[in-house]
Design an enzyme around this catalytic site. Structure first.
Site, PDB file in Angstrom:
ATOM      1  N   GLU A 146     -15.069   7.880  -4.067  1.00  0.00           N
ATOM      2  CA  GLU A 146     -14.876   7.629  -2.639  1.00  0.00           C
ATOM      3  C   GLU A 146     -15.899   8.392  -1.808  1.00  0.00           C
ATOM      4  O   GLU A 146     -16.206   9.538  -2.078  1.00  0.00           O
ATOM      5  CB  GLU A 146     -13.459   8.067  -2.213  1.00  0.00           C
ATOM      6  CG  GLU A 146     -12.339   7.288  -2.887  1.00  0.00           C
ATOM      7  CD  GLU A 146     -12.295   5.822  -2.465  1.00  0.00           C
ATOM      8  OE1 GLU A 146     -12.901   5.477  -1.427  1.00  0.00           O
ATOM      9  OE2 GLU A 146     -11.661   5.018  -3.186  1.00  0.00           O
ATOM     10  N   CYS A 157      -3.677   8.780  -1.457  1.00  0.00           N
ATOM     11  CA  CYS A 157      -4.955   9.270  -1.990  1.00  0.00           C
ATOM     12  C   CYS A 157      -5.882   9.715  -0.871  1.00  0.00           C
ATOM     13  O   CYS A 157      -6.502  10.779  -0.943  1.00  0.00           O
ATOM     14  CB  CYS A 157      -5.637   8.197  -2.842  1.00  0.00           C
ATOM     15  SG  CYS A 157      -4.736   7.896  -4.375  1.00  0.00           S
ATOM     16  N   HIS A 195     -11.280   6.942  -7.623  1.00  0.00           N
ATOM     17  CA  HIS A 195     -10.256   5.929  -7.875  1.00  0.00           C
ATOM     18  C   HIS A 195     -10.568   5.205  -9.175  1.00  0.00           C
ATOM     19  O   HIS A 195     -11.732   4.874  -9.438  1.00  0.00           O
ATOM     20  CB  HIS A 195     -10.191   4.915  -6.717  1.00  0.00           C
ATOM     21  CG  HIS A 195      -9.105   5.199  -5.729  1.00  0.00           C
ATOM     22  ND1 HIS A 195      -9.336   5.358  -4.380  1.00  0.00           N
ATOM     23  CD2 HIS A 195      -7.753   5.348  -5.896  1.00  0.00           C
ATOM     24  CE1 HIS A 195      -8.172   5.591  -3.767  1.00  0.00           C
ATOM     25  NE2 HIS A 195      -7.207   5.597  -4.665  1.00  0.00           N
TER      26      HIS A 195
HETATM   27  N1  PCA Z   1      -3.081   6.008  -5.965  1.00  0.00           N
HETATM   28  C1  PCA Z   1      -2.549   5.913  -4.614  1.00  0.00           C
HETATM   29  C2  PCA Z   1      -1.689   7.145  -4.446  1.00  0.00           C
HETATM   30  C3  PCA Z   1      -1.484   7.691  -5.819  1.00  0.00           C
HETATM   31  C4  PCA Z   1      -2.457   6.983  -6.667  1.00  0.00           C
HETATM   32  O1  PCA Z   1      -2.687   7.217  -7.864  1.00  0.00           O
HETATM   33  C5  PCA Z   1      -3.614   5.699  -3.553  1.00  0.00           C
HETATM   34  O2  PCA Z   1      -4.650   5.084  -3.862  1.00  0.00           O
HETATM   35  O3  PCA Z   1      -3.416   6.058  -2.394  1.00  0.00           O
END
Ligand code: PCA
Length: 202
Positions: free
Chosen positions: A79, A142, A166
């Site tokens: 990100e 997240c 991610h």
């Molecule tokens: N993904 C979520 C919250 C926890 C996770 O593993 C997100 O992308 O916000």
């Protein structure tokens, strides 16, 4: 000893596993001379960050890398940015939803992640692991975690680099779903290990 904190999340929204927690279990204990401190976190707005300050005090880490599941994405996606907003129709693991809630009143509108996202994507592609930069971590937990971490580092003028990765669903998670992307957990592991190598060899 030098330290890197790596976090994953517990399962949420009906999933039985969270690949971010599964991959933590597969990581080595050290990488490039850094001891990896692994921590599972709750999928709860703001509480996800509760234990991070203690970990920072205890280990004085050089890096904090958060990992989370982005169901539906086909690639590993570092990100670029965290934004100062919680906004979701999906409940967190405390069954709460948030609409346009500012995370920190005295925080910046956004903070850029401080890990080398372009270098990471390049290196992953060299290893044939699908990867691309993500320009939005969303407005769910997240993003909230990355925002809280970058805010804390900024406000306390800490010399810590932090970022968020991610990752897709694992293959096991999609066997009973429709046409939805997934990745082998072993490839996700290679991906995360590669990322930690890139970060710690800067
Ligand atoms: N993904 C979520 C919250 C926890 C996770 O593993 C997100 O992308 O916000």
């Amino acid at each position: 000893m030098k330290y890197i904190i790596v976090t994953g999340f517990e399962p949420f929204l009906g999933e039985e596993i969270n690949p971010s927690l599964e991959v933590l279990k597969l990581l080595p204990d050290t990488i490039n001379g850094y001891k990896i401190i692994k921590k599972g976190l709750p999928v709860i707005f703001n509480k996800c960050f509760n234990e991070i300050p203690e970990l920072i005090n205890e280990y004085n880490p050089k890096y904090i890398i958060h990992i989370g599941q982005a169901g539906g994405r086909s690639k590993i996606t570092p990100e670029r940015v965290a934004i100062n907003i919680d906004d979701t129709c999906s409940v967190d693991n405390e069954n709460k939803t948030y609409t346009d809630v500012i995370i920190k009143q005295d925080g910046e509108k956004a903070y850029f992640s401080s890990i080398p996202i372009k270098k990471i994507v390049e290196r992953l592609k060299q290893k044939s692991i699908p990867a691309s930069i993500s320009n939005s971590a969303g407005t769910y937990v997240c993003n909230n975690l990355l925002y809280n971490s970058l805010y804390y580092i900024d406000k306390n003028s800490l010399d810590i680099k932090a970022g968020f990765i991610h990752i897709p669903f694992t293959n096991e998670q999609v066997v009973n779903k429709g046409n939805i992307a997934s990745m082998n957990l072993s490839d996700i592991k290679i991906g995360i290990e590669t990322i930690l190598e890139v970060i710690t060899s800067e």
